[in-house]
Write an enzyme that holds these catalytic residues in place. Structure first.
Site, PDB file in Angstrom:
ATOM      1  N   CYS A 133       1.726  15.614   5.066  1.00 26.59           N
ATOM      2  CA  CYS A 133       2.622  15.293   3.958  1.00 26.59           C
ATOM      3  C   CYS A 133       1.660  14.496   2.694  1.00 26.59           C
ATOM      4  CB  CYS A 133       3.882  14.665   4.189  1.00 26.59           C
ATOM      5  SG  CYS A 133       3.812  13.237   4.941  1.00 26.59           S
ATOM      6  N   GLY A 183      10.641  13.774  15.640  1.00 26.45           N
ATOM      7  CA  GLY A 183      11.005  14.927  16.609  1.00 26.45           C
ATOM      8  C   GLY A 183      11.325  16.183  15.941  1.00 26.45           C
ATOM      9  N   ALA A 235       4.540  13.789  17.522  1.00 29.30           N
ATOM     10  CA  ALA A 235       5.801  14.313  17.367  1.00 29.30           C
ATOM     11  C   ALA A 235       6.901  13.557  16.770  1.00 29.30           C
ATOM     12  CB  ALA A 235       6.488  14.649  18.776  1.00 29.30           C
ATOM     13  N   GLU A 265       3.527  11.364  21.510  1.00 27.83           N
ATOM     14  CA  GLU A 265       3.743  10.083  20.510  1.00 27.83           C
ATOM     15  C   GLU A 265       3.080   8.930  20.824  1.00 27.83           C
ATOM     16  OE1 GLU A 265       4.855   9.933  17.099  1.00 27.83           O
ATOM     17  OE2 GLU A 265       4.235   7.704  17.267  1.00 27.83           O
ATOM     18  N   ASP A 300       0.901  17.350  13.171  1.00 30.80           N
ATOM     19  CA  ASP A 300       1.538  17.035  12.067  1.00 30.80           C
ATOM     20  C   ASP A 300       1.174  15.735  12.097  1.00 30.80           C
ATOM     21  OD1 ASP A 300       3.156  17.104  10.118  1.00 30.80           O
ATOM     22  OD2 ASP A 300       4.851  16.115  11.245  1.00 30.80           O
TER      23      ASP A 300
HETATM   24  N1  SAM Z   1       6.154  15.607  13.607  1.00 34.29           N
HETATM   25  C1  SAM Z   1       6.862  14.588  13.322  1.00 34.29           C
HETATM   26  C2  SAM Z   1       8.311  15.279  12.983  1.00 34.29           C
HETATM   27  O1  SAM Z   1       8.271  16.583  12.508  1.00 34.29           O
HETATM   28  O2  SAM Z   1       9.377  14.700  13.140  1.00 34.29           O
HETATM   29  C3  SAM Z   1       6.477  13.555  12.207  1.00 34.29           C
HETATM   30  C4  SAM Z   1       5.096  13.144  12.608  1.00 34.29           C
HETATM   31  S1  SAM Z   1       4.498  11.928  11.431  1.00 34.29           S
HETATM   32  C5  SAM Z   1       3.798  12.987  10.315  1.00 34.29           C
HETATM   33  C6  SAM Z   1       2.992  11.427  12.467  1.00 34.29           C
HETATM   34  C7  SAM Z   1       3.467  10.790  13.939  1.00 34.29           C
HETATM   35  O3  SAM Z   1       1.949  10.681  14.399  1.00 34.29           O
HETATM   36  C8  SAM Z   1       3.882   9.332  13.681  1.00 34.29           C
HETATM   37  O4  SAM Z   1       4.973   9.230  14.293  1.00 34.29           O
HETATM   38  C9  SAM Z   1       2.809   8.481  14.405  1.00 34.29           C
HETATM   39  O5  SAM Z   1       3.275   7.358  14.839  1.00 34.29           O
HETATM   40  C10 SAM Z   1       1.972   9.359  14.962  1.00 34.29           C
HETATM   41  N2  SAM Z   1       0.617   9.253  15.517  1.00 34.29           N
HETATM   42  C11 SAM Z   1      -0.291   8.186  14.682  1.00 34.29           C
HETATM   43  N3  SAM Z   1      -1.408   8.390  15.417  1.00 34.29           N
HETATM   44  C12 SAM Z   1      -1.437   9.078  16.501  1.00 34.29           C
HETATM   45  C13 SAM Z   1      -2.239   9.463  17.470  1.00 34.29           C
HETATM   46  N4  SAM Z   1      -3.332   9.039  17.451  1.00 34.29           N
HETATM   47  N5  SAM Z   1      -1.796  10.055  18.338  1.00 34.29           N
HETATM   48  C14 SAM Z   1      -0.532  10.510  18.649  1.00 34.29           C
HETATM   49  N6  SAM Z   1       0.393  10.228  17.807  1.00 34.29           N
HETATM   50  C15 SAM Z   1      -0.088   9.629  16.541  1.00 34.29           C
END
Ligand code: SAM
Length: 477
Positions: free
Chosen positions: A235, A118, A115, A138, A182
């Site tokens: 992305c 956010g 998330a 997260e 995401d």
């Molecule tokens: N959805 C967010 C937004 O719209 O603001 C952006 C998300 S970003 C693409 C991916 C996120 O996944 C990062 O904050 C990262 O720290 C988190 N992440 C990475 N591995 C993860 C895991 N195994 N479980 C949960 N979150 C994870």
């Protein structure tokens, strides 16, 4: 690898998928225009546009996203008074598309597995409304604070934050209306961002991302109810992290559905890549190229869950020792708040209050509750804290409730005073019709938050997380 070499690597890698390599290269050279969407919990599009007009900001509507705007001549939209007051969220334009494809409905219960910071949680929470709720999860502790700040600043009372690995987050399975993945990825589509760190992909890192993506997607499929939607987005352009992950994980557990965002150009998911073939429904997924809509790059697949049960994966998860948030037993702080700020207790009737220990009181919608299976980090927004027998109101709650407050409200006389306040400084305040102690501070229509009034001085109590260097050239964003 420098920026130019990274661009050339992208051109080489995606030559066979690109319709116009020159336009793609040209788009990568051009910095992105900042984009925002307006927060209906704090203002209206009309008021936002009036602010832009008065501040000399050219706000150009994003044709496919209601309430979204490109701000052509505003280099730091995260450092303005309306930003601090939660009027809008700054989000890369193409990232706004994911939640349109997710299409949350009022009253739904939705999980966002990855998330922070956010943006998509917030878009989803606004769409499900007060009768629905979002679990925003997260993994990275250091990114959790950005997620909390987004929720607080925008005033999202229907979001529950969890801190866990999204691959194993122990929530009830086959239960949630929609789940958003995401996913963390190699980030190739973010090369146009000014602050971007993507400068080439190490294939080992890509394989690591793919392994995480597969498990996140599989867990999402186990959480969503039969007939519900899993939205998978990245992305990055790479078919390895998109079509291939879908192909390897979906099996008979889900099928990729078409979705349409009018006026947003995209290409279908690819069936073949570097000698591999993928299932036919990947063609319903969409890849967004920077030169098609003058945005960053993105990929979205909308998956409809079938009835087929998914076998549980053995999990080595150990639950954190953190205590769960509990319904608050102590509500004297709310009585104090009503007296201090001249509001009727009925104002609080729609909300529920939560505490962990004796310090902080959280305010949330009735529909939002922490999961029974896992401790929540937070629920809704903090209303007040009890410290050393003193009750202290929280800035984010005052911002949220600001327009209802009748007593102990300071109206700042000019922009200079407002800038001092949001930069955390103290200042003289001679004409205040307020009692010594905690006050709510407003400038024009911007609800700015908590101060302390004492002996003719106003001391800002804005938390560090909301200090964005408003009005300063060196401010953070
Ligand atoms: N959805 C967010 C937004 O719209 O603001 C952006 C998300 S970003 C693409 C991916 C996120 O996944 C990062 O904050 C990262 O720290 C988190 N992440 C990475 N591995 C993860 C895991 N195994 N479980 C949960 N979150 C994870």
């Amino acid at each position: 690898m420098d920026r130019r070499t990274a661009q050339q690597e992208l051109l080489r890698r995606y030559a066979e998928l690109l319709d116009d390599a020159q336009a793609f290269a040209c788009a990568l050279e051009t910095p992105l225009v900042p984009s925002v969407w307006v927060n209906p919990l704090k203002t209206t599009v009309e008021r936002f546009l009036a602010y832009c007009h008065q501040a000399g900001i050219a706000a150009e509507p994003i044709p496919w996203y209601p309430g979204g705007f490109r701000l052509r001549n505003c280099s730091r939209p995260g450092a303005t008074l309306p930003f601090v007051a939660g009027w809008y969220y700054v989000q890369e334009e193409i990232a706004m598309a994911a939640v349109l494809a997710l299409d949350p409905q009022p009253g739904e219960r939705i999980v966002d597995l990855c998330a922070a910071p956010g943006g998509k949680t917030a878009q989803t929470a606004l769409r499900v409304g007060p009768e629905g709720m979002v679990i925003a999860n997260e993994l990275q502790m250091e990114r959790l604070s950005a997620l909390r700040t987004t929720i607080d600043r925008l005033g999202l009372l229907n979001v529950v934050v969890t801190w866990a690995d999204g691959r194993t987050l122990p929530l009830p399975s086959a239960h949630w209306d929609r789940v958003l993945v995401d996913a963390p990825c190699t980030g190739e589509g973010t090369l146009r961002k000014r602050t971007q760190s993507w400068y080439g992909t190490d294939e080992r890192f890509r394989r690591h991302c793919m392994a995480v993506q597969r498990r996140l997607l599989r867990h999402a499929l186990s959480l969503v109810r039969p007939g519900g939607i899993v939205l998978y987005s990245t992305c990055t352009f790479a078919p390895e992290e998109n079509e291939q992950v879908l192909d390897e994980v979906l099996g008979d557990y889900g099928s990729i559905e078409p979705f349409d965002i009018p006026q947003l150009r995209a290409t279908p998911g690819v069936r073949q890549w570097r000698g591999r073939s993928f299932r036919s429904d990947v063609e319903h997924a969409r890849r967004f190229w920077p030169h098609h809509n003058d945005t960053g790059g993105f990929f979205i697949a909308r998956i409809r869950r079938t009835e087929l049960p998914i076998p549980e994966e053995p999990s080595k998860l150990s639950l954190p020792k953190r205590a769960q948030l509990q319904p608050a037993q102590r509500l004297d702080g709310i009585e104090w708040f009503c007296q201090r700020f001249g509001v009727e207790p009925e104002l609080f009737a729609p909300y529920r209050f939560w505490m962990r220990g004796q310090e902080k009181l959280w305010m949330a919608t009735a529909a939002a509750a922490p999961p029974e299976t896992f401790p929540a980090e937070s629920i809704g927004i903090p209303l007040l804290s009890y410290k050393q027998r003193q009750i202290k109101p929280k800035t984010v709650a005052l911002q949220y409730l600001g327009r209802f407050l009748r007593r102990n409200v300071v109206e700042l006389p000019d922009e200079e005073a407002a800038l001092r306040f949001v930069n955390g400084q103290s200042q003289n305040l001679s004409t205040a019709e307020v009692e010594p102690g905690f006050v709510h501070v407003r400038y024009r229509e911007f609800e700015l938050g908590c101060g302390i009034y004492a002996r003719g001085q106003l001391h800002s109590q804005i938390p560090k997380s909301l200090l964005t260097g408003v009005g300063r050239e060196d401010g953070a964003e």
